[in-house]
Design an enzyme around this catalytic site. Sequence first.
Site, short mmCIF file in Angstrom:
data_model
loop_
_atom_site.label_atom_id
_atom_site.label_comp_id
_atom_site.label_asym_id
_atom_site.label_seq_id
_atom_site.Cartn_x
_atom_site.Cartn_y
_atom_site.Cartn_z
N HIS A 1 0.96 -1.33 0.26
CA HIS A 1 -0.10 -0.19 0.78
C HIS A 1 1.08 1.16 -0.14
CE1 HIS A 1 -3.84 -1.84 0.25
NE2 HIS A 1 -3.21 -2.10 1.09
N GLU A 2 2.06 1.13 0.74
CA GLU A 2 3.05 2.29 0.85
C GLU A 2 3.55 2.75 -0.89
OE1 GLU A 2 2.87 4.54 2.95
OE2 GLU A 2 1.18 3.93 3.86
#
Length: 107
Positions: free
Chosen positions: A106-107
């Site tokens: 997600h990052e």
Amino acid sequence: DAASPQRPIIEHADVRRMLLAQKSYVEGGLALELYCARLVDELHTGDAKTEAQALLEVLIPIAKSWPSEWCLEANSLAIQVLGGYGYTRDFPVEQYWRDQRLNMIHE
């Protein structure tokens, strides 16, 4: 020596090293996040708003990515502390590792 008395797991040097590494990763990430929260508070209430904003612009990407990377390493160490037994369903460590793995994506 198989005849010697058993020692607690914390007395093994490598286990102690792994546990202290886990602690340092987690506490370091928490300290970074709390420092960023302090800068956000200073942005809204302090006098040095431009310095706080400039520092936040540098620290926010680090504060988002560092814990997602190094806390995954802490979870891997937790599995090793359990001797690989963490992959079984008796402990939630393997589920934490799978959940933490998604944070890096997600990052």
